[in-house]
Design an enzyme around this catalytic site. Structure first.
Site, short mmCIF file in Angstrom:
data_model
loop_
_atom_site.label_atom_id
_atom_site.label_comp_id
_atom_site.label_asym_id
_atom_site.label_seq_id
_atom_site.Cartn_x
_atom_site.Cartn_y
_atom_site.Cartn_z
N ILE A 107 -16.87 -15.54 19.65
CA ILE A 107 -17.79 -15.81 20.96
C ILE A 107 -18.08 -17.48 21.27
O ILE A 107 -18.62 -17.87 19.97
CB ILE A 107 -19.23 -15.10 21.02
CG1 ILE A 107 -18.76 -13.82 20.84
CG2 ILE A 107 -19.89 -15.69 22.42
CD1 ILE A 107 -20.06 -12.81 20.82
N ASP A 146 -17.86 -17.84 26.24
CA ASP A 146 -16.58 -17.07 26.41
C ASP A 146 -16.51 -16.16 25.32
O ASP A 146 -16.56 -16.45 24.15
CB ASP A 146 -15.54 -18.10 26.38
CG ASP A 146 -14.07 -17.58 26.24
OD1 ASP A 146 -13.81 -16.31 26.44
OD2 ASP A 146 -13.23 -18.35 26.02
N ALA A 147 -16.67 -14.85 25.84
CA ALA A 147 -16.93 -13.87 24.69
C ALA A 147 -15.24 -13.11 24.34
O ALA A 147 -15.03 -12.23 25.20
CB ALA A 147 -17.75 -12.67 25.27
N GLU A 169 -11.50 -15.29 32.99
CA GLU A 169 -11.24 -16.34 31.93
C GLU A 169 -10.08 -17.34 32.03
O GLU A 169 -10.29 -18.35 31.71
CB GLU A 169 -10.98 -15.51 30.66
CG GLU A 169 -9.61 -14.69 30.45
CD GLU A 169 -9.78 -14.02 29.16
OE1 GLU A 169 -9.48 -14.58 28.22
OE2 GLU A 169 -9.71 -12.74 29.17
N ILE A 212 -2.05 -14.77 12.27
CA ILE A 212 -2.27 -15.63 11.25
C ILE A 212 -3.10 -14.85 10.26
O ILE A 212 -2.94 -14.83 8.92
CB ILE A 212 -2.83 -17.05 11.52
CG1 ILE A 212 -1.70 -17.82 12.18
CG2 ILE A 212 -3.38 -17.36 10.32
CD1 ILE A 212 -2.38 -18.98 12.89
N SER A 258 -9.06 -21.52 19.83
CA SER A 258 -9.76 -21.21 18.43
C SER A 258 -8.97 -21.11 17.26
O SER A 258 -9.41 -21.34 16.06
CB SER A 258 -10.61 -20.02 18.39
OG SER A 258 -9.95 -18.75 18.70
N THR A 281 -12.15 -12.24 19.20
CA THR A 281 -12.58 -12.50 18.00
C THR A 281 -13.84 -13.40 17.64
O THR A 281 -14.72 -13.34 16.81
CB THR A 281 -11.34 -13.20 17.15
OG1 THR A 281 -10.24 -12.23 17.29
CG2 THR A 281 -11.48 -13.40 15.52
#
Length: 265
Positions: A12, A6-7, A70, A124, A225, A10
């Site tokens: 990969i 999953d590229a 995705e 963030i 992530s 921010t």
């Protein structure tokens, strides 16, 4: 070896399966050439890609990968992880908290994207830097974990000082709304960062539970992530979801849902 990637914008995310074992790892998207070089030197049985930079990888490798949308990949990967972690839920809202956040409804068979917001890991990092001059995500989230939001965020309990509030006192009435009441205080970077993460978590949760109510489910699943090394974000999201009467699920390795799902589509 089978590989799903999953590229993202921010990070990969990479899932490898070999000899009935699964391995997870990440690389910064700025290191995409490193990933391409690695793929070109591996013996690969199956390679499947998803994410915004999937095409960049596909154009520079010797293999012929399959590329998937995705949203579908994340939904498939999440199905697998939910089952492996013992969560038997048929329909739910899931929030994929990456650089930004997308929201999806899964009806037991298919997913549909039902919304999105710009608050997420990108906010963030960006707002965190403006408040603290810290660029490293792990350093930023570690410091935020020690922060206290009460001097910065205006809570319901601050307004109803001597009376019982009509809603829970720990609810945030105004993010950063207590600052002008404490101008004689020294606002630490830890406190400012904790409040910034609080904004992100509360916006994401408010959107997620609003959608859960609309789609008549009590189950809200959080992946992405942005939860990496960010216990504070997880606590904000889980606690606020419970406070509003819904059931939160935090999924281990949820950030790899897209890479894992691509591998199994």
């Amino acid at each position: 070896m089978k590989i799903g990637i999953d590229a993202g914008g921010t990070l990969i995310k990479i899932v490898q399966e070999h000899d009935n074992r699964r391995y997870y790892r990440t690389e910064l998207t700025t290191n995409i050439q490193k990933v391409i070089d690695w793929l070109n030197n591996e013996e690969i049985e199956t390679l499947k890609l998803t994410g915004g930079n999937a095409g960049v990888i596909a154009d520079q490798i010797h293999h012929s990968p399959e590329i998937f949308v995705e949203f579908d990949a994340s939904s498939k990967g999440l199905e697998i992880l939910l089952d492996e972690q013992g969560h038997q839920i048929e329909h739910y809202i899931f929030a994929n908290v990456g650089t930004g956040t997308s929201f999806h409804y899964f009806d037991g068979k298919d997913q549909q994207r039902v919304g999105g917001v710009g608050t997420g890991g990108g906010m963030i990092q960006g707002l965190g830097y403006l408040l603290s001059n810290i660029t490293d995500y792990k350093e930023l989230t570690n410091l935020a974990q020690n922060g206290d939001r009460d001097a910065i965020d205006l809570k319901v309990k601050h307004i109803y000082k001597d009376t019982e509030p009509p809603i829970p006192g720990d609810l945030t009435a105004a993010n950063f709304g207590n600052v002008l009441h404490h101008l004689d205080n020294q606002f630490t970077s830890a406190n400012k960062l904790a409040s910034a993460i609080g904004v992100v978590g509360e916006v994401i949760t408010t959107m997620a539970i609003t959608l859960a109510r609309e789609y008549k489910t009590n189950h809200v699943v959080y992946i992405g992530s942005s939860f990496n090394n960010n216990q504070l974000l997880r606590e904000v999201v889980e606690n606020y979801t419970v406070l509003r009467g819904f059931k939160p699920y935090y999924i281990e390795n949820g950030a790899f849902s897209g890479a894992l799902g691509a591998l199994y589509l």
